[in-house]
Write a protein that holds these residues in place. Structure first.
Motif, PDB file in Angstrom:
ATOM      1  N   GLU A 346       0.782  -1.080   0.051  1.00 43.87           N
ATOM      2  CA  GLU A 346       0.065   0.145   0.029  1.00 43.87           C
ATOM      3  C   GLU A 346       0.854   1.351   0.068  1.00 43.87           C
ATOM      4  N   PHE A 347       2.067   1.254  -0.734  1.00 42.69           N
ATOM      5  CA  PHE A 347       2.879   2.516  -0.976  1.00 42.69           C
ATOM      6  C   PHE A 347       3.366   2.962   0.489  1.00 42.69           C
ATOM      7  N   THR A 348       3.709   2.184   1.322  1.00 40.58           N
ATOM      8  CA  THR A 348       4.104   2.228   2.556  1.00 40.58           C
ATOM      9  C   THR A 348       5.547   3.106   2.495  1.00 40.58           C
ATOM     10  N   PRO A 349       6.016   4.221   2.996  1.00 41.10           N
ATOM     11  CA  PRO A 349       7.087   5.020   2.853  1.00 41.10           C
ATOM     12  C   PRO A 349       8.343   4.009   3.292  1.00 41.10           C
ATOM     13  N   ASN A 350       9.454   4.185   2.404  1.00 46.04           N
ATOM     14  CA  ASN A 350      10.478   3.299   2.629  1.00 46.04           C
ATOM     15  C   ASN A 350      11.997   3.986   2.807  1.00 46.04           C
ATOM     16  N   PRO A 351      12.114   4.857   3.757  1.00 49.31           N
ATOM     17  CA  PRO A 351      13.242   5.572   3.824  1.00 49.31           C
ATOM     18  C   PRO A 351      14.362   4.880   3.974  1.00 49.31           C
ATOM     19  N   GLY A 352      15.644   5.436   3.539  1.00 53.17           N
ATOM     20  CA  GLY A 352      16.856   4.928   3.911  1.00 53.17           C
ATOM     21  C   GLY A 352      17.950   5.157   3.095  1.00 53.17           C
ATOM     22  N   GLY A 374      24.526   6.924  -2.206  1.00 51.01           N
ATOM     23  CA  GLY A 374      25.092   7.079  -0.672  1.00 51.01           C
ATOM     24  C   GLY A 374      24.005   7.976   0.045  1.00 51.01           C
ATOM     25  N   TYR A 375      23.247   8.679  -0.589  1.00 54.15           N
ATOM     26  CA  TYR A 375      22.300   9.547   0.004  1.00 54.15           C
ATOM     27  C   TYR A 375      21.273   8.822   0.934  1.00 54.15           C
ATOM     28  N   THR A 376      21.005   9.254   1.955  1.00 51.12           N
ATOM     29  CA  THR A 376      20.102   8.706   2.910  1.00 51.12           C
ATOM     30  C   THR A 376      18.700   9.697   2.671  1.00 51.12           C
ATOM     31  N   ILE A 377      17.788   8.965   2.312  1.00 52.54           N
ATOM     32  CA  ILE A 377      16.309   9.489   2.297  1.00 52.54           C
ATOM     33  C   ILE A 377      15.867   9.665   3.477  1.00 52.54           C
ATOM     34  N   PRO A 378      15.473  11.047   3.988  1.00 55.95           N
ATOM     35  CA  PRO A 378      15.175  11.210   5.497  1.00 55.95           C
ATOM     36  C   PRO A 378      13.586  10.580   5.737  1.00 55.95           C
ATOM     37  N   SER A 379      13.261   9.998   6.924  1.00 54.27           N
ATOM     38  CA  SER A 379      12.158   9.558   7.104  1.00 54.27           C
ATOM     39  C   SER A 379      11.126  10.747   7.488  1.00 54.27           C
ATOM     40  N   VAL A 412      18.970   1.214  -5.819  1.00 52.46           N
ATOM     41  CA  VAL A 412      19.103   0.230  -4.734  1.00 52.46           C
ATOM     42  C   VAL A 412      19.153   0.454  -3.341  1.00 52.46           C
ATOM     43  N   GLY A 413      18.517  -0.090  -2.320  1.00 57.24           N
ATOM     44  CA  GLY A 413      18.923   0.218  -0.930  1.00 57.24           C
ATOM     45  C   GLY A 413      17.482   0.548  -0.527  1.00 57.24           C
ATOM     46  N   VAL A 414      16.537   0.934  -1.147  1.00 59.19           N
ATOM     47  CA  VAL A 414      15.168   1.210  -0.539  1.00 59.19           C
ATOM     48  C   VAL A 414      14.275   0.906  -1.584  1.00 59.19           C
ATOM     49  N   LYS A 415      12.985   0.314  -1.339  1.00 59.94           N
ATOM     50  CA  LYS A 415      12.070   0.118  -2.202  1.00 59.94           C
ATOM     51  C   LYS A 415      11.194   1.370  -2.855  1.00 59.94           C
ATOM     52  N   THR A 416      11.217   1.174  -3.941  1.00 58.80           N
ATOM     53  CA  THR A 416      10.605   2.248  -4.905  1.00 58.80           C
ATOM     54  C   THR A 416       9.440   1.963  -5.622  1.00 58.80           C
ATOM     55  N   THR A 417       8.753   2.757  -6.234  1.00 60.65           N
ATOM     56  CA  THR A 417       7.542   2.918  -7.181  1.00 60.65           C
ATOM     57  C   THR A 417       7.911   2.320  -8.570  1.00 60.65           C
TER      58      THR A 417
END
Length: 497
Positions: A346-352, A374-379, A412-417
């Motif tokens: 259900e398109f849950t956010p996946n920061p990381g 190498g960038y971290t997507i903030p929650s 890669v490293g986070v789930k995306t749409t």
């Protein structure tokens, strides 16, 4: 023209504004939270100033702190982008007090269009079609029941303040009404500080069509064609295209004229968007967004008009560089919002942290992004990674080009749409332009099956197509990331069983 502009926003929209300013020979100042200290947008601007906090109220929403920086840096104007302060009339007031120009509409326009009841009343006066429903707010449940019966179920409960679909509730039966009103009121009060709600007829399976408008301070207002934004989930847009596949010249002329009437009703003088619902040959005013929109690049693609530069020029006192006869549709454009979200949950956010990143390219492909490997997507912020925009000679070519671009995209490293968008490009109903706001729900089974298939192919796709472009260590990291992703997908499938 301005000498220096402060950008009161972050991410890809901050970069977008910086680029426009550079082309206009304007210096830029970026502001950033502690978390965003190493964000890409801070490197693009000429100067970057820390807000020394990650709390929204003490960073990107802190008008006092932002104004202090603006005055200290001697800026001529502030560009708020979208979200955050872009539709807050107080920012304009504070700019006026400090002799700084807000690159956006005047306070009265923001207030009038920010209140859905007021804006609806204005549209009725101007002869713009509106959805059957209340002209005033409702706080009493018994009154609401009476009005709902008069309108006819199903109805939708909306917050008078704010937007973005926040708090909307569809009600099919009378006994659901009280709970829906209470829920919307509570959320509206917590989010916008105003719990006033109103009731409208719920139009099932409508298309969401919007018109870009531009207006200056010299009495000139034009529309810059239409966009289709019907692919949504929870009233949030996922993909947009321009023009709308159902648009005819006659319909564009009628809806465009309504959009211009809406803008003129509040003496608008910037870039904005008038949104409509369309169903069974009829269209209805939905709302006006008094800012630049996330999906503005597709309008730029089909018209060749730089909307952000026009917005800056207008704010500096110049006349629009275009009149209505200068606006023409050239081809078709599609934008996919690439978010760090799990489409299988259900398109849950996946920061990381992004372990590997490679964006697509080639003819007709544009990427608006603020991330890197190498960038971290903030929650704590929106989960957007990028806006992927393609332009083709027609809709079929645009779909094919988007499918190709998505296949080149590596995150890669986070789930995306990305898997969802790839599935959508193959969906026959999408290809045939059978679009409406409940599209995802009605096509969920086919889309889910295709997303699962796409995810399973990801490891092989990366190793075969991109091994020559990435260092061995990065390939290993990417493979490890994909393996982890695959294990999570398998676990989710087992849980559903």
């Amino acid at each position: 023209m301005f000498d220096k502009v402060l950008i009161a926003n972050r991410g890809e929209i901050a970069i977008r504004v910086v680029r426009a300013c550079k082309e206009l020979d304007i210096d830029t100042v970026a502001i950033h939270s502690k978390t965003d200290e190493k964000a890409l947008f801070t490197k693009y601007a000429d100067e970057a100033v820390s807000l020394n906090s990650d709390i929204l109220a003490q960073s990107y929403l802190d008008i006092d702190k932002i104004m202090d920086i603006a005055v200290d840096k001697g800026v001529d104007a502030i560009h708020p982008g979208y979200g955050f302060l872009s539709e807050n009339p107080v920012l304009g007031q504070r700019c006026d007090e400090n002799g700084i120009t807000l690159i956006g509409p005047r306070e009265n326009a923001i207030k009038a269009m920010g209140d859905k009841i007021t804006s609806k009343q204005l549209m009725i006066k101007k002869g713009v079609p509106t959805v059957p429903g209340d002209k005033e707010g409702i706080n009493d449940v018994e009154v609401a029941k009476k009005r709902a019966k008069e309108i006819g179920f199903p109805v939708i409960i909306k917050s008078s303040a704010g937007g973005g679909g926040i708090g909307m509730r569809v009600v099919y039966e009378e006994d659901e009404l009280a709970r829906a009103i209470e829920s919307t009121q509570n959320l509206a009060k917590a989010t916008f500080g105003d719990g006033t709600v109103y009731i409208e007829k719920y139009i099932e399976r409508p298309r969401h069509i919007e018109f870009q408008v531009l207006a200056d301070g010299h009495g000139n207002t034009i529309h810059v064609c239409d966009r289709e934004c019907s692919i949504q989930r929870r009233h949030q847009k996922l993909i947009e295209e321009a023009p709308s596949p159902i648009m005819t010249e006659e319909l564009r002329e009628r809806m465009g004229e309504s959009a211009i009437k809406a803008a003129k009703s509040v003496d608008y003088n910037s870039a904005g968007t008038v949104e409509f619902m369309y169903s069974n040959g009829e269209y209805y005013f939905l709302e006006m967004n008094t800012r630049i929109q996330v999906e503005h690049p597709i309008t730029e693609a089909i018209t060749g008009i730089d909307l952000v530069k026009e917005q800056i020029r207008v704010a500096s006192g110049e006349k629009l560089q275009y009149n209505q006869d200068d606006v023409h549709v050239n081809g078709h454009a599609i934008e996919c919002r690439i978010n760090a979200e799990n489409p299988l949950n259900e398109f849950t956010p996946n920061p990381g942290k992004i372990l590997g990143y490679r964006s697509p390219g080639g003819i007709g492909v544009r990427i608006d992004s603020g991330v890197y490997s190498g960038y971290t997507i903030p929650s704590i912020y929106d989960s957007m990674i990028a806006k992927l925009i393609v332009h083709g000679n027609n809709r079929d070519e645009a779909i094919a080009r988007m499918a190709r671009a998505l296949n080149e995209y590596i995150v890669v490293g986070v789930k995306t749409t990305i898997p969802f968008h790839k599935a959508l490009m193959k969906n026959e109903n999408f290809k045939q332009a059978n679009l409406h706001t409940a599209f995802i729900e009605e096509n969920s089974r086919d889309l889910l099956t295709e997303v699962e298939r796409v995810v399973k192919e990801e490891e092989e796709r990366i190793s075969k197509l991109h091994a020559t472009f990435l260092p061995n260590k990065k390939i290993a990291a990417i493979s490890m990331g994909v393996n982890t992703y695959m294990q999570q997908i398998k676990q989710e499938q087992e849980n559903r069983k």
